[in-house]
Design a protein around this motif. Structure first.
Motif, PDB file in Angstrom:
ATOM      1  N   ILE A 272       0.842  -1.204   0.000  1.00  0.00           N
ATOM      2  CA  ILE A 272       0.000   0.000   0.000  1.00  0.00           C
ATOM      3  C   ILE A 272       0.873   1.248   0.000  1.00  0.00           C
ATOM      4  O   ILE A 272       0.530   2.275  -0.614  1.00  0.00           O
ATOM      5  N   LYS A 273       2.024   1.197   0.655  1.00  0.00           N
ATOM      6  CA  LYS A 273       2.945   2.330   0.634  1.00  0.00           C
ATOM      7  C   LYS A 273       3.541   2.522  -0.758  1.00  0.00           C
ATOM      8  O   LYS A 273       3.792   3.649  -1.178  1.00  0.00           O
ATOM      9  N   GLU A 274       3.742   1.412  -1.456  1.00  0.00           N
ATOM     10  CA  GLU A 274       4.256   1.509  -2.819  1.00  0.00           C
ATOM     11  C   GLU A 274       3.210   2.120  -3.758  1.00  0.00           C
ATOM     12  O   GLU A 274       3.522   2.945  -4.618  1.00  0.00           O
ATOM     13  N   ILE A 275       1.946   1.705  -3.579  1.00  0.00           N
ATOM     14  CA  ILE A 275       0.867   2.226  -4.427  1.00  0.00           C
ATOM     15  C   ILE A 275       0.701   3.732  -4.243  1.00  0.00           C
ATOM     16  O   ILE A 275       0.496   4.475  -5.208  1.00  0.00           O
ATOM     17  N   PHE A 276       0.836   4.208  -2.988  1.00  0.00           N
ATOM     18  CA  PHE A 276       0.599   5.620  -2.686  1.00  0.00           C
ATOM     19  C   PHE A 276       1.891   6.364  -2.352  1.00  0.00           C
ATOM     20  O   PHE A 276       1.870   7.349  -1.598  1.00  0.00           O
ATOM     21  N   LYS A 277       3.001   5.932  -2.906  1.00  0.00           N
ATOM     22  CA  LYS A 277       4.292   6.515  -2.539  1.00  0.00           C
ATOM     23  C   LYS A 277       4.376   8.011  -2.829  1.00  0.00           C
ATOM     24  O   LYS A 277       5.064   8.765  -2.118  1.00  0.00           O
ATOM     25  N   ASP A 278       3.654   8.476  -3.846  1.00  0.00           N
ATOM     26  CA  ASP A 278       3.713   9.905  -4.185  1.00  0.00           C
ATOM     27  C   ASP A 278       2.935  10.766  -3.197  1.00  0.00           C
ATOM     28  O   ASP A 278       3.066  11.994  -3.202  1.00  0.00           O
ATOM     29  N   GLN A 279       2.102  10.141  -2.371  1.00  0.00           N
ATOM     30  CA  GLN A 279       1.293  10.894  -1.424  1.00  0.00           C
ATOM     31  C   GLN A 279       1.802  10.772   0.013  1.00  0.00           C
ATOM     32  O   GLN A 279       1.171  11.269   0.940  1.00  0.00           O
ATOM     33  N   LEU A 280       2.941  10.104   0.186  1.00  0.00           N
ATOM     34  CA  LEU A 280       3.487   9.887   1.529  1.00  0.00           C
ATOM     35  C   LEU A 280       4.799  10.615   1.711  1.00  0.00           C
ATOM     36  O   LEU A 280       5.575  10.779   0.760  1.00  0.00           O
ATOM     37  N   ASP A 281       5.045  11.051   2.925  1.00  0.00           N
ATOM     38  CA  ASP A 281       6.323  11.665   3.285  1.00  0.00           C
ATOM     39  C   ASP A 281       7.265  10.546   3.701  1.00  0.00           C
ATOM     40  O   ASP A 281       7.150   9.988   4.801  1.00  0.00           O
ATOM     41  N   GLN A 282       8.188  10.209   2.817  1.00  0.00           N
ATOM     42  CA  GLN A 282       9.064   9.061   3.062  1.00  0.00           C
ATOM     43  C   GLN A 282       9.964   9.255   4.282  1.00  0.00           C
ATOM     44  O   GLN A 282      10.447   8.290   4.866  1.00  0.00           O
ATOM     45  N   ASN A 283      10.185  10.506   4.676  1.00  0.00           N
ATOM     46  CA  ASN A 283      11.064  10.793   5.818  1.00  0.00           C
ATOM     47  C   ASN A 283      10.286  11.040   7.111  1.00  0.00           C
ATOM     48  O   ASN A 283      10.889  11.355   8.139  1.00  0.00           O
ATOM     49  N   TYR A 284       8.979  10.953   7.053  1.00  0.00           N
ATOM     50  CA  TYR A 284       8.123  11.168   8.224  1.00  0.00           C
ATOM     51  C   TYR A 284       8.366  12.538   8.864  1.00  0.00           C
ATOM     52  O   TYR A 284       8.273  12.703  10.090  1.00  0.00           O
ATOM     53  N   ALA A 285       8.657  13.526   8.033  1.00  0.00           N
ATOM     54  CA  ALA A 285       8.955  14.863   8.549  1.00  0.00           C
ATOM     55  C   ALA A 285       7.685  15.658   8.842  1.00  0.00           C
ATOM     56  O   ALA A 285       7.698  16.577   9.667  1.00  0.00           O
ATOM     57  N   THR A 286       6.587  15.304   8.168  1.00  0.00           N
ATOM     58  CA  THR A 286       5.335  16.021   8.378  1.00  0.00           C
ATOM     59  C   THR A 286       4.653  15.530   9.644  1.00  0.00           C
ATOM     60  O   THR A 286       4.459  14.331   9.823  1.00  0.00           O
ATOM     61  N   PRO A 287       4.285  16.446  10.562  1.00  0.00           N
ATOM     62  CA  PRO A 287       3.586  16.016  11.787  1.00  0.00           C
ATOM     63  C   PRO A 287       2.316  15.231  11.461  1.00  0.00           C
ATOM     64  O   PRO A 287       1.626  15.532  10.487  1.00  0.00           O
ATOM     65  N   TYR A 288       2.036  14.253  12.304  1.00  0.00           N
ATOM     66  CA  TYR A 288       0.917  13.342  12.059  1.00  0.00           C
ATOM     67  C   TYR A 288      -0.397  14.095  11.839  1.00  0.00           C
ATOM     68  O   TYR A 288      -1.166  13.775  10.931  1.00  0.00           O
ATOM     69  N   LEU A 289      -0.681  15.116  12.652  1.00  0.00           N
ATOM     70  CA  LEU A 289      -1.949  15.832  12.559  1.00  0.00           C
ATOM     71  C   LEU A 289      -2.039  16.738  11.331  1.00  0.00           C
ATOM     72  O   LEU A 289      -3.113  17.265  11.034  1.00  0.00           O
ATOM     73  N   GLN A 290      -0.924  16.899  10.626  1.00  0.00           N
ATOM     74  CA  GLN A 290      -0.927  17.740   9.435  1.00  0.00           C
ATOM     75  C   GLN A 290      -0.884  16.929   8.143  1.00  0.00           C
ATOM     76  O   GLN A 290      -0.840  17.494   7.052  1.00  0.00           O
ATOM     77  N   THR A 291      -0.891  15.634   8.264  1.00  0.00           N
ATOM     78  CA  THR A 291      -0.853  14.784   7.068  1.00  0.00           C
ATOM     79  C   THR A 291      -2.268  14.592   6.526  1.00  0.00           C
ATOM     80  O   THR A 291      -3.249  14.926   7.168  1.00  0.00           O
ATOM     81  N   SER A 292      -2.336  14.002   5.346  1.00  0.00           N
ATOM     82  CA  SER A 292      -3.633  13.664   4.762  1.00  0.00           C
ATOM     83  C   SER A 292      -4.249  12.494   5.527  1.00  0.00           C
ATOM     84  O   SER A 292      -3.556  11.793   6.276  1.00  0.00           O
ATOM     85  N   TYR A 293      -5.536  12.293   5.313  1.00  0.00           N
ATOM     86  CA  TYR A 293      -6.207  11.168   5.969  1.00  0.00           C
ATOM     87  C   TYR A 293      -5.560   9.854   5.552  1.00  0.00           C
ATOM     88  O   TYR A 293      -5.333   8.970   6.391  1.00  0.00           O
ATOM     89  N   LEU A 294      -5.245   9.724   4.275  1.00  0.00           N
ATOM     90  CA  LEU A 294      -4.617   8.495   3.762  1.00  0.00           C
ATOM     91  C   LEU A 294      -3.291   8.238   4.464  1.00  0.00           C
ATOM     92  O   LEU A 294      -3.039   7.137   4.966  1.00  0.00           O
ATOM     93  N   ALA A 295      -2.440   9.274   4.512  1.00  0.00           N
ATOM     94  CA  ALA A 295      -1.134   9.113   5.139  1.00  0.00           C
ATOM     95  C   ALA A 295      -1.273   8.788   6.621  1.00  0.00           C
ATOM     96  O   ALA A 295      -0.561   7.928   7.150  1.00  0.00           O
TER      97      ALA A 295
END
Length: 399
Positions: A272-295
């Motif tokens: 699932i991470k591979e399918i949505f890789k363009d929508q995820l922060d690979q470095n986990y730098a974005t705070p959890y509460l500021q990410t998209s629902y999917l992320a």
């Protein structure tokens, strides 16, 4: 507890990963559709595992067989840890095929848990299935009605077992039976019944939601005569010890089932991470509460998965170091079984039509994962065991 995988198992983990990716996954769909067909490709892998077991301690893919009674000095990472790590990798490939692996059945763990030294040697190299569940006895193993009556130098078994993994293919069946139904839990013992023993008959193979590569059998025992030396462990009925001797089997096998769930869930998470890789922060730098629902959903699943993995390794580590791990084995099984199923189903949901189709293995992993929350004790039974341990209650006091 060291949270890193032991370095001495690095090569074994890498080899198991290669097998998962290049042998198991390519034939995964084939044997999912050809239910009950034996995966001949597994013979080569089983031979490789046999060779590894002969050369190095603890490279089993599905059966924890350790040296019991040994002095433990300091921290030991042994066969239980390596088995759990190996299973995680193999189920990253395919859970049903792992359960179909020759000479790596859960019955082997039952033998390891309660057999004496001569039995360990006599049954070495045998592929053993485990028969516990009965038509009127599911999660409550103490309600077993299959009987074993002493007759001279033999025991005569009568009863029926259902949902026996590898029941048709295995060399022998480890059968749980009672020596005296009036004495309850204390009288339940386990017997090794070789394939082809008169009176033992495979009645049918079950059609299942998942793990279709694995044969799941219903087996009857009608006046089935078994040598007394095939009763695992101590033949005496110890009222004081009660059911504990047989339950030691679960202390070995529940972390292994938890490892299966961890491996299967990881496969879904990575896909699932591979399918949505363009929508995820690979470095986990974005705070959890500021990410998209999917992320946020994916990050939450990763955290739950990591918790299940660490709990599984803790239960395995405790077994290697001869520490009582009944509660921890149930905690690992409950957490990994539930989270594994939740993750695989959520990944199907997030992937939409892609996850639901047979072009992807996501839907298969979701089907396979369900059994891992059921067999070796359901989610509800694990929570009951944990509650008893935490509250110091007996089974009669807390039902």
């Amino acid at each position: 507890m060291n949270l890193q995988n032991p370095k001495k198992y690095k090569l074994m983990v890498q080899q198991a990963r290669e097998v998962a990716l290049h042998v198991l996954r390519p034939i995964s769909r084939k044997y999912d559709k050809a239910e009950h067909s034996y995966p001949k490709e597994l013979d080569m892998i089983a031979s490789l595992i046999d060779g590894m077991n002969e050369g190095v301690e603890g490279l089993n893919a599905g059966a924890a067989v350790g040296k019991r009674g040994a002095d433990i000095q300091g921290n030991k990472n042994g066969v239980n840890m390596s088995t759990a790590l190996g299973i995680m990798e193999m189920c990253y490939g395919d859970t049903g095929l792992l359960l179909s692996m020759p000479r790596q059945g859960l019955g082997n763990s039952a033998i390891a848990a309660v057999a004496n030294d001569s039995q360990l040697e006599r049954f070495k190299g045998m592929w053993a299935a485990m028969a516990i569940t009965e038509p009127d006895c599911g999660s409550d193993s103490a309600a077993i009605r299959t009987t074993a009556i002493k007759d001279g130098t033999d025991y005569i078994l009568n009863g029926e077992k259902i949902f026996v993994t590898s029941g048709q293919r295995a060399d022998s069946i480890v059968v749980w039976a009672t020596l005296d139904p009036k004495l309850g839990r204390a009288a339940i013992k386990s017997f090794v019944v070789p394939k082809g023993t008169p009176g033992m008959k495979v009645e049918r193979l079950e059609h299942k939601l998942g793990i279709k590569a694995s044969d799941t059998a219903a087996i009857s025992f009608i006046n089935c005569r078994v040598p007394a030396e095939n009763l695992l462990g101590n033949p005496d009925i110890d009222i004081a010890k009660g059911f504990a001797g047989v339950m030691e089997t679960f202390d070995n096998t529940r972390p292994l089932v938890a490892a299966m769930a961890v491996g299967c869930a990881r496969a879904s998470l990575e896909r699932i991470k591979e399918i949505f890789k363009d929508q995820l922060d690979q470095n986990y730098a974005t705070p959890y509460l500021q990410t998209s629902y999917l992320a946020a959903q994916i990050y939450r699943m990763e955290a739950e998965w990591e918790a299940a993995r660490l709990l599984t390794l803790k239960a395995a580590w405790m077994a290697d170091n001869k520490k009582p791990n009944s509660k921890e084995a149930s905690i690992a099984k409950a957490k990994a079984g539930r989270i594994g199923n939740e993750i695989t189903l959520k990944c199907v949901e997030l992937a939409g039509s892609v996850g639901y189709g047979e072009d992807e293995l996501l839907e298969k992993w979701a089907r396979d994962s369900k059994i891992l929350d059921i067999f070796e004790g359901t989610q509800q039974i694990q929570q009951l065991i944990i509650a008893r341990r935490e509250l110091g209650k007996t089974s009669s006091e807390l039902k």
